[in-house]
Structure formats: structure tokens, C-alpha cells
Motif scaffolding. Structure first.
Motif, PDB file in Angstrom:
ATOM      1  N   GLU A 153     -12.327 -29.666   1.886  1.00  0.00           N
ATOM      2  CA  GLU A 153     -11.093 -30.433   1.764  1.00  0.00           C
ATOM      3  C   GLU A 153     -11.399 -31.917   1.592  1.00  0.00           C
ATOM      4  O   GLU A 153     -10.811 -32.590   0.740  1.00  0.00           O
ATOM      5  CB  GLU A 153     -10.198 -30.250   2.989  1.00  0.00           C
ATOM      6  CG  GLU A 153      -8.877 -30.985   2.820  1.00  0.00           C
ATOM      7  CD  GLU A 153      -8.080 -31.125   4.105  1.00  0.00           C
ATOM      8  OE1 GLU A 153      -6.939 -30.651   4.129  1.00  0.00           O
ATOM      9  OE2 GLU A 153      -8.605 -31.732   5.060  1.00  0.00           O
ATOM     10  N   LEU A 154     -12.334 -32.432   2.377  1.00  0.00           N
ATOM     11  CA  LEU A 154     -12.672 -33.848   2.295  1.00  0.00           C
ATOM     12  C   LEU A 154     -13.201 -34.195   0.905  1.00  0.00           C
ATOM     13  O   LEU A 154     -12.861 -35.247   0.348  1.00  0.00           O
ATOM     14  CB  LEU A 154     -13.714 -34.197   3.360  1.00  0.00           C
ATOM     15  CG  LEU A 154     -13.995 -35.687   3.572  1.00  0.00           C
ATOM     16  CD1 LEU A 154     -12.743 -36.399   4.086  1.00  0.00           C
ATOM     17  CD2 LEU A 154     -15.148 -35.887   4.543  1.00  0.00           C
ATOM     18  N   GLN A 155     -14.024 -33.308   0.345  1.00  0.00           N
ATOM     19  CA  GLN A 155     -14.564 -33.539  -0.989  1.00  0.00           C
ATOM     20  C   GLN A 155     -13.446 -33.597  -2.026  1.00  0.00           C
ATOM     21  O   GLN A 155     -13.464 -34.429  -2.948  1.00  0.00           O
ATOM     22  CB  GLN A 155     -15.550 -32.419  -1.346  1.00  0.00           C
ATOM     23  CG  GLN A 155     -16.049 -32.424  -2.786  1.00  0.00           C
ATOM     24  CD  GLN A 155     -16.946 -33.593  -3.102  1.00  0.00           C
ATOM     25  OE1 GLN A 155     -17.537 -34.174  -2.206  1.00  0.00           O
ATOM     26  NE2 GLN A 155     -17.058 -33.925  -4.379  1.00  0.00           N
ATOM     27  N   ALA A 156     -12.456 -32.732  -1.876  1.00  0.00           N
ATOM     28  CA  ALA A 156     -11.358 -32.676  -2.838  1.00  0.00           C
ATOM     29  C   ALA A 156     -10.400 -33.847  -2.688  1.00  0.00           C
ATOM     30  O   ALA A 156      -9.887 -34.384  -3.683  1.00  0.00           O
ATOM     31  CB  ALA A 156     -10.595 -31.358  -2.679  1.00  0.00           C
ATOM     32  N   GLU A 157     -10.175 -34.264  -1.439  1.00  0.00           N
ATOM     33  CA  GLU A 157      -9.170 -35.295  -1.174  1.00  0.00           C
ATOM     34  C   GLU A 157      -9.756 -36.710  -1.113  1.00  0.00           C
ATOM     35  O   GLU A 157      -9.113 -37.675  -1.544  1.00  0.00           O
ATOM     36  CB  GLU A 157      -8.460 -34.985   0.155  1.00  0.00           C
ATOM     37  CG  GLU A 157      -7.816 -33.599   0.218  1.00  0.00           C
ATOM     38  CD  GLU A 157      -6.654 -33.451  -0.730  1.00  0.00           C
ATOM     39  OE1 GLU A 157      -6.056 -34.483  -1.106  1.00  0.00           O
ATOM     40  OE2 GLU A 157      -6.332 -32.307  -1.106  1.00  0.00           O
ATOM     41  N   ASP A 176     -15.332 -40.052  -1.866  1.00  0.00           N
ATOM     42  CA  ASP A 176     -16.233 -41.101  -1.369  1.00  0.00           C
ATOM     43  C   ASP A 176     -16.536 -40.913   0.112  1.00  0.00           C
ATOM     44  O   ASP A 176     -17.664 -41.164   0.563  1.00  0.00           O
ATOM     45  CB  ASP A 176     -15.617 -42.483  -1.599  1.00  0.00           C
ATOM     46  CG  ASP A 176     -15.590 -42.865  -3.073  1.00  0.00           C
ATOM     47  OD1 ASP A 176     -16.330 -42.221  -3.858  1.00  0.00           O
ATOM     48  OD2 ASP A 176     -14.825 -43.776  -3.437  1.00  0.00           O
ATOM     49  N   GLU A 177     -15.539 -40.494   0.871  1.00  0.00           N
ATOM     50  CA  GLU A 177     -15.730 -40.286   2.306  1.00  0.00           C
ATOM     51  C   GLU A 177     -16.601 -39.063   2.582  1.00  0.00           C
ATOM     52  O   GLU A 177     -17.257 -38.973   3.622  1.00  0.00           O
ATOM     53  CB  GLU A 177     -14.380 -40.139   3.009  1.00  0.00           C
ATOM     54  CG  GLU A 177     -13.558 -41.418   3.039  1.00  0.00           C
ATOM     55  CD  GLU A 177     -12.298 -41.278   3.874  1.00  0.00           C
ATOM     56  OE1 GLU A 177     -12.248 -40.364   4.735  1.00  0.00           O
ATOM     57  OE2 GLU A 177     -11.369 -42.068   3.676  1.00  0.00           O
ATOM     58  N   ALA A 178     -16.596 -38.107   1.661  1.00  0.00           N
ATOM     59  CA  ALA A 178     -17.384 -36.889   1.855  1.00  0.00           C
ATOM     60  C   ALA A 178     -18.859 -37.095   1.548  1.00  0.00           C
ATOM     61  O   ALA A 178     -19.718 -36.381   2.071  1.00  0.00           O
ATOM     62  CB  ALA A 178     -16.822 -35.770   0.977  1.00  0.00           C
TER      63      ALA A 178
END
Length: 274
Positions: A92-96, A99-101
Motif C-alpha cells: 500500500e505504501l508503495q502504491a500511495e 517516496d516514503e516506501a
């Protein structure tokens, strides 16, 4: 698996006066929840605990934690068996928030590897995604030992392409020999497992011998060696390797009795799965 929606919130907008603080807080919690219908692999071989997932997501989002803190927590959770929950969160983090992922890419690879190694029948969709990801990583820097080992081990462990995975490691070993370089622990272990996977038991044992010389106090190498001897139907070699693997239990047996034998065996099994 529970599906979260914002229907309750939309209804609340229609009758603003009826929306309580409790209702608003509940909506916010639902909005922050991981959408498992979208980010979990939907097959019976990918299992996870919904409550654990949401609790971990809340911890990872804690603004007081540094990237290093979160990486450390993720590493511990993967080792403790919550690798599927980490996978869902990072998908989810990668999709949303790509940069944070990025700082957690290593943990994502470790979680994928843990699923493949520690699940009896890994999720086919997950394996396909993992192979594509690690192939891309390998092709970006084929000279990287870490990338090669990651990609090769995944191909072997998942049985996606055992021959290709083994050959990648054999080529890496040959290149190192040509450059008068010595393989480190990670490569030696990968090679030992690769030779075993293709049925070259003698070379597998040679690599384990090198590992036992480097890690004299690590019993898991002897435990793995016993599996190679068993495949060779060498009962004497299997017994000797197991004796060396379980030698550290002597003190436990003397102090705590025979029950500690099973505790140590469980430890060895868990260790070789990590």
C-alpha cells in the motif's frame, strides 16, 4: 476478511447534526485502515491477521519513529512471522507514497523471501511479483553480489526456475575465483543450497564445510549438512552431522532434562527458515 468503506461517513454528512465525535473518529480510523481487498494477495496460501496488520500499520505511521526505528521494527516482525502483514503494508505504501516506501525496500524483499521460504505452498501471484521485482533489481546492477544472491535464492526457493537460480550463483562463484576473491558467508550458504537443489551433494557439502570453519559456533550448518547426507543415503554422515548440530544441547540436557532437546530442535528449525 473485513472490508472497510466510507459509507457511514457519507451518511453522516447528510445528517450533520447526528454525527457524534465518536462517529467521526470511527470514520478516520476506517479511512486509515489498510485496504486488504486491494493490497493483500487473494489466495488461500497468503494468510494474515487483520488486527495485527492494522496495529502494525499504526506503529509504522508513528511520526515519533525514525526510518531506522521502523526498519528495525519491520525486521523483527518479519523474523517473528508477520511477514505477510509487512508485505501488505508496504504494498500500500508503495502504491500511495512511493517516496516514503523507498527506505524500506530491503525489508520488502526480506518479507517476500520469508513468505517463500516459510510458507508450505507460497502464493503464486506473490512469487510472480517477487520474481519480477528481483529480476529488475538484478538487471539494474548485475555486478551486485547482494542482488544476484537475492534473485537466485528466490528462483531456487520458490522452484520458479531452480536451474537458472543455481547457474547465477555458480557464475558468480566462478567470477570471484577468477579475480582471486573469497566468497563470504551469504554466498557460501546460497551456493551450498544451490548445489543441493541441483543434486550436486559433494559440492554442497564442501561449501558447508567452509561455512562451519567460518562459523564454528553456528549449529545450523551441521543441521543442513545432515539433510545433504540423508539425501545421499549416507546414514553415518547424517548421524555425525546431527551429533555436531545438537552438541550444544548437552548443557541444556544436563540442566533441564530431555525436554530441552525438543526446544533446541525447534530453535534449529526456526533458524534455518529465517
Amino acid at each position: 476478511m473485513k472490508k472497510f468503506t466510507v459509507i457511514g461517513f457519507l451518511s453522516c454528512l447528510l445528517i450533520v447534526s447526528g454525527c457524534s465525535t465518536y462517529g467521526m473518529n470511527r470514520h478516520l480510523a476506517e479511512e486509515e485502515a489498510i485496504d486488504t481487498d486491494k493490497y493483500a494477495y487473494q489466495d488461500e496460501n497468503f494468510t494474515y491477521n487483520e488486527e495485527t496488520l492494522q496495529e502494525l500499520a499504526e506503529r509504522f505511521r508513528n511520526e515519533d519513529l525514525s526510518t531506522s526505528n521502523i526498519n528495525s521494527i519491520m525486521e523483527d516482525e518479519i523474523k517473528s512471522g508477520n511477514f505477510n502483514e509487512v508485505i501488505i503494508y508496504l504494498r500500500e505504501l508503495q502504491a500511495e507514497e512511493e517516496d516514503e516506501a523507498a527506505p524500506f525496500s530491503r525489508r520488502y524483499i526480506e518479507a517476500l523471501e520469508a513468505h517463500v521460504q516459510r510458507t508450505a505452498e507460497p502464493s503464486k501471484a506473490l512469487v510472480e511479483d517477487a520474481v519480477a521485482l528481483m529480476k529488475q533489481q538484478y538487471e539494474l546492477d548485475p555486478e551486485s553480489e547482494e542482488n544476484t544472491i537475492d534473485y537466485a535464492k528466490l528462483l531456487i526457493d520458490s522452484e520458479y526456475d531452480v536451474e537458472q537460480g543455481a547457474q547465477l550463483l555458480f557464475d558468480l562463484e566462478e567470477n570471484m575465483e577468477e579475480n582471486d576473491e573469497q566468497p563470504g558467508r551469504d554466498l557460501l550458504l546460497a551456493l551450498a543450497q544451490a548445489y543441493f537443489a541441483v543434486g550436486d551433494f559433494e559440492n554442497s557439502l564442501e561449501r558447508y564445510d567452509e561455512l562451519t570453519a567460518l562459523d564454528t559456533e553456528d549449529p545450523t550448518h551441521f543441521y543442513r549438512m545432515s539433510e545433504v547426507y540423508a539425501a545421499m543415503d549416507d546414514r553415518k554422515g547424517e548421524k555425525e552431522a546431527l551429533t555436531q548440530a545438537f552438541e550444544p544441547t548437552a548443557e541444556f540436557l544436563n540442566r533441564y532434562g530431555d525436554k530441552s532437546y525438543n526446544l533446541y530442535k525447534d530453535y534449529l528449525n526456526a533458524s534455518i527458515e529465517e
